[in-house]
Design a protein around this motif. Structure first.
Motif, mmCIF file in Angstrom:
data_model
loop_
_atom_site.group_PDB
_atom_site.id
_atom_site.type_symbol
_atom_site.label_atom_id
_atom_site.label_comp_id
_atom_site.label_asym_id
_atom_site.label_seq_id
_atom_site.Cartn_x
_atom_site.Cartn_y
_atom_site.Cartn_z
ATOM 1 N N TYR A 214 -20.325 -85.184 -65.215
ATOM 2 C CA TYR A 214 -19.324 -86.161 -64.802
ATOM 3 C C TYR A 214 -19.342 -87.354 -65.762
ATOM 4 O O TYR A 214 -20.412 -87.843 -66.138
ATOM 5 C CB TYR A 214 -19.590 -86.662 -63.384
ATOM 6 N N VAL B 156 -15.226 -92.087 -61.146
ATOM 7 C CA VAL B 156 -15.378 -90.839 -61.898
ATOM 8 C C VAL B 156 -14.093 -90.581 -62.668
ATOM 9 O O VAL B 156 -13.008 -90.521 -62.090
ATOM 10 C CB VAL B 156 -15.686 -89.660 -60.955
ATOM 11 N N TRP C 273 -14.660 -84.471 -65.094
ATOM 12 C CA TRP C 273 -15.864 -83.652 -64.963
ATOM 13 C C TRP C 273 -15.675 -82.312 -65.650
ATOM 14 O O TRP C 273 -14.561 -81.844 -65.862
ATOM 15 C CB TRP C 273 -16.263 -83.460 -63.499
ATOM 16 N N PRO D 82 -17.862 -81.493 -57.318
ATOM 17 C CA PRO D 82 -17.015 -82.699 -57.392
ATOM 18 C C PRO D 82 -16.707 -83.359 -56.056
ATOM 19 O O PRO D 82 -16.777 -84.588 -55.966
ATOM 20 C CB PRO D 82 -15.748 -82.178 -58.088
#
Length: 269
Positions: free
Chosen positions: A41, A217, A220, A110
């Motif tokens: 990530y 975030v 990823w 995730p």
């Protein structure tokens, strides 16, 4: 004569720099983690505070590893392109390593990571240069430690030793029978204005935390499918999916150490 045990002054010109060693260690650690974790990530930090980042690191330590170092070195470890990436499509993450950001290697999927960071946003004191998220005014009368943020019955009067500091910061206070008094309301800041150092000091004195530490975030990587997914504006995946084979812009490493370039050269041979 016996050797003196007094503290000696060590000039900084004589200390050994650890820049090269730390750079090589960061590069090697990232390369070592890539085959060990199914997810990578890229995250960014807003209102950076070291103690909160340490909290994140410790809470994810059981199944994850966090890196927060030089962005150029981290990008180089992920690869400049398909020819230098250690695993298919890891180089596609490099374009997201800009600003205050880092990498998390994790075994959590995730949804679990996004859920964790959605709930983790502790408050902290604002620093100079950021925009005020609320207005704050010190009420007239006897000053309390929270300046009206909580009922006076639950608060305590401000200590007299703080009064000189308030006057230096422009607050027209005076001492009356051992208590700090203010003749009229004093506006510290307005919502939307850029805070100065004096304003942030006053907010801290009265315990007004207006900045939230937040981790976002950005993207990823999934090892099993070789897919890099970019987080959309709504904070969820779906902002874009790039698969292995799509060329990513090469990351420039001007000014980095020669040892780092030597490592990448040896790996390509």
């Amino acid at each position: 004569m016996p050797k003196s045990k007094r503290a000696k002054v060590v000039h900084l010109t004589k200390t050994q720099k650890k820049g090269k060693e730390l750079t090589l260690r960061l590069y090697a650690s990232i390369r070592e983690c890539i085959p060990q974790y199914p997810y990578i990530y890229v995250f960014s930090v807003e209102n950076m505070r070291n103690h909160y980042l340490k909290t994140v690191r410790s809470e994810l330590a059981s199944d994850s590893r966090l890196f927060f170092g030089k962005t150029r070195v981290m990008a180089k470890a992920l690869g400049d392109g398909p020819s230098t990436e250690p695993h298919p499509s890891t180089s596609l993450l490099s374009v997201h390593l800009t600003g205050p950001c880092g990498l998390i290697f994790s075994r959590r999927d995730p949804p679990a990571i996004l859920s964790y960071f959605t709930q983790f946003h502790p408050s902290s004191y604002a620093r100079a240069g950021i925009v005020a998220t609320r207005s704050f005014c010190i009420p007239a009368g006897t000053l309390y430690t929270r300046a009206g943020e909580i009922p006076a019955s639950e608060d305590v009067p401000l200590e007299h030793s703080v009064e000189p500091t308030l006057r230096k910061l422009g607050v027209p206070t005076r001492m009356v029978k051992g208590r700090v008094e203010l003749d009229g309301p004093f506006e510290v800041c307005k919502e939307g204005e850029v805070l100065g150092s004096g304003q942030t000091t006053l907010l801290k004195i009265f315990g007004v935390a207006t900045a939230d530490f937040a981790v976002e975030v950005r993207a990823w990587w999934i090892r099993e499918s070789g897919v890099v997914e970019v987080v959309g504006m709504d904070g969820e995946g779906g902002g874009g999916v790039r698969k292995a084979g799509n060329a990513a812009p090469e990351v420039e490493l001007e000014g980095e150490h020669e040892e780092l370039g030597a490592i990448t050269k040896d790996e390509s041979e």
